[in-house]
Scaffold this motif. Structure first.
Motif, PDB file in Angstrom:
ATOM      1  N   VAL A   1      42.270  72.392  37.823  1.00  0.00           N
ATOM      2  CA  VAL A   1      41.815  73.746  37.600  1.00  0.00           C
ATOM      3  C   VAL A   1      40.577  73.649  36.591  1.00  0.00           C
ATOM      4  O   VAL A   1      39.452  74.497  36.699  1.00  0.00           O
ATOM      5  CB  VAL A   1      42.977  74.517  36.921  1.00  0.00           C
TER       6      VAL A   1
ATOM      7  N   ARG B   1      47.175  80.761  33.382  1.00  0.00           N
ATOM      8  CA  ARG B   1      48.364  80.174  33.039  1.00  0.00           C
ATOM      9  C   ARG B   1      48.773  79.652  34.535  1.00  0.00           C
ATOM     10  O   ARG B   1      48.277  80.104  35.459  1.00  0.00           O
ATOM     11  CB  ARG B   1      49.295  81.023  32.693  1.00  0.00           C
ATOM     12  N   VAL B   2      49.713  79.035  34.634  1.00  0.00           N
ATOM     13  CA  VAL B   2      50.614  78.780  35.683  1.00  0.00           C
ATOM     14  C   VAL B   2      51.938  79.418  35.941  1.00  0.00           C
ATOM     15  O   VAL B   2      53.078  79.196  35.070  1.00  0.00           O
ATOM     16  CB  VAL B   2      50.749  77.137  35.826  1.00  0.00           C
TER      17      VAL B   2
ATOM     18  N   GLN C   1      48.295  78.763  39.847  1.00  0.00           N
ATOM     19  CA  GLN C   1      47.492  78.779  38.927  1.00  0.00           C
ATOM     20  C   GLN C   1      46.877  80.297  39.086  1.00  0.00           C
ATOM     21  O   GLN C   1      46.410  80.715  39.950  1.00  0.00           O
ATOM     22  CB  GLN C   1      46.470  77.757  39.077  1.00  0.00           C
TER      23      GLN C   1
ATOM     24  N   ASP D   1      46.506  76.213  43.833  1.00  0.00           N
ATOM     25  CA  ASP D   1      47.026  75.017  43.502  1.00  0.00           C
ATOM     26  C   ASP D   1      46.548  74.711  42.201  1.00  0.00           C
ATOM     27  O   ASP D   1      45.371  74.834  41.915  1.00  0.00           O
ATOM     28  CB  ASP D   1      46.616  73.829  44.449  1.00  0.00           C
ATOM     29  N   PRO D   2      47.385  74.534  41.038  1.00  0.00           N
ATOM     30  CA  PRO D   2      46.886  74.263  39.786  1.00  0.00           C
ATOM     31  C   PRO D   2      46.161  72.995  39.473  1.00  0.00           C
ATOM     32  O   PRO D   2      45.449  72.781  38.428  1.00  0.00           O
ATOM     33  CB  PRO D   2      48.240  74.139  38.856  1.00  0.00           C
TER      34      PRO D   2
ATOM     35  N   ASP E   1      54.168  77.705  41.035  1.00  0.00           N
ATOM     36  CA  ASP E   1      53.299  76.484  41.539  1.00  0.00           C
ATOM     37  C   ASP E   1      52.002  77.304  41.659  1.00  0.00           C
ATOM     38  O   ASP E   1      51.001  76.813  42.432  1.00  0.00           O
ATOM     39  CB  ASP E   1      53.599  75.898  42.743  1.00  0.00           C
TER      40      ASP E   1
END
Length: 235
Positions: A134, A92-93, A98, A130-131, A96
């Motif tokens: 992904v 999940r996020v 991930q 950083d998402p 900001d």
């Protein structure tokens, strides 16, 4: 990586077993096993292809103070296991950040007990960063899943006593009792070419060990020696 105030809070929670995740019921089941010292001490050079990018993504992240040594980390943990990585998936996020869920297999409990409500499923949530991209990143990790064992100092996320601040609102606590988290980013070790290594956290600018658990764990020449230290430090 520069984390904002919320990101810092997430980072501290994630290394202290306070996270919430998606459904992990389809994750691999960690069948109980007993691993030999010889298996623990095998070094697979290609495993660095998995761990190095993960460590790089956490460079500069603000982290909570690590446990002082292996004995302290054992006391902080719900359970310490020797295990292999069976799978990895996007979790999940949060803000900001991930997160990933790592499913452990071939689990040998060295200290403590697995959470009974989770049976033999051991899913560990880690911060990735950083998402962006992904899906691509997860596929890249899956393509190079490590073959060797690791030693994981885990806290069940349902155990909020060590991390929940007095008076904190339950809505601010993103814990998920179906998951585990590392006691600290430094609380995972594998067998390196020249000794035990903490492969998923940054080191100093010269590649040396950072003070605390990382330095203590990396003084051992063999991963099995950490396992022996954990067993001797049981609660």
């Amino acid at each position: 990586m520069r984390l904002g105030i919320f990101g810092l809070a997430v980072g501290m929670l994630m290394t202290s077993a306070c996270l919430q995740g998606a459904n992990v019921k389809n994750s691999p089941v960690a069948e109980p096993t007993s691993v030999s010292a010889a298996e623990l001490d095998k070094n697979f050079a290609d495993d660095a292809k998995f761990y190095a990018p993960m460590a790089a993504r956490m460079e500069g992240a603000l982290m909570a103070r690590p446990p002082a040594d292996v004995s302290a980390a054992t006391q902080d943990a719900t359970v310490v296991v020797a295990a292999r990585i069976g799978d990895i998936k996007a979790q999940r996020v949060i803000g900001d950040i991930q997160t990933l869920a790592i499913s452990l297999t071939d689990v040998d409990v060295l200290s403590g007990e697995l959470e009974p409500s989770l049976g033999q499923q051991v899913n560990v949530e880690l911060a990735l960063g950083d998402p962006a991209d992904v899906g691509k990143n997860v596929n890249s990790f899956r393509a190079v899943l490590p073959k060797g064992y690791g030693i994981w100092f885990l806290r069940w996320q349902g155990d909020k006593k060590p991390v929940t601040k007095k008076g904190a609102s339950p809505s601010e606590d993103p814990a998920d009792s179906s998951l585990y988290a590392l006691v600290h980013r430094q609380s995972m070790f594998t067998q390196g070419r020249n000794g035990a290594v903490n492969p998923i956290a940054e080191h100093d600018h010269d590649g040396g060990s950072l003070p605390g658990l990382q330095a203590d764990g990396e003084r051992f020449s063999k991963l099995s020696e950490i396992a022996d230290k954990v067993r001797a430090s049981k609660k």
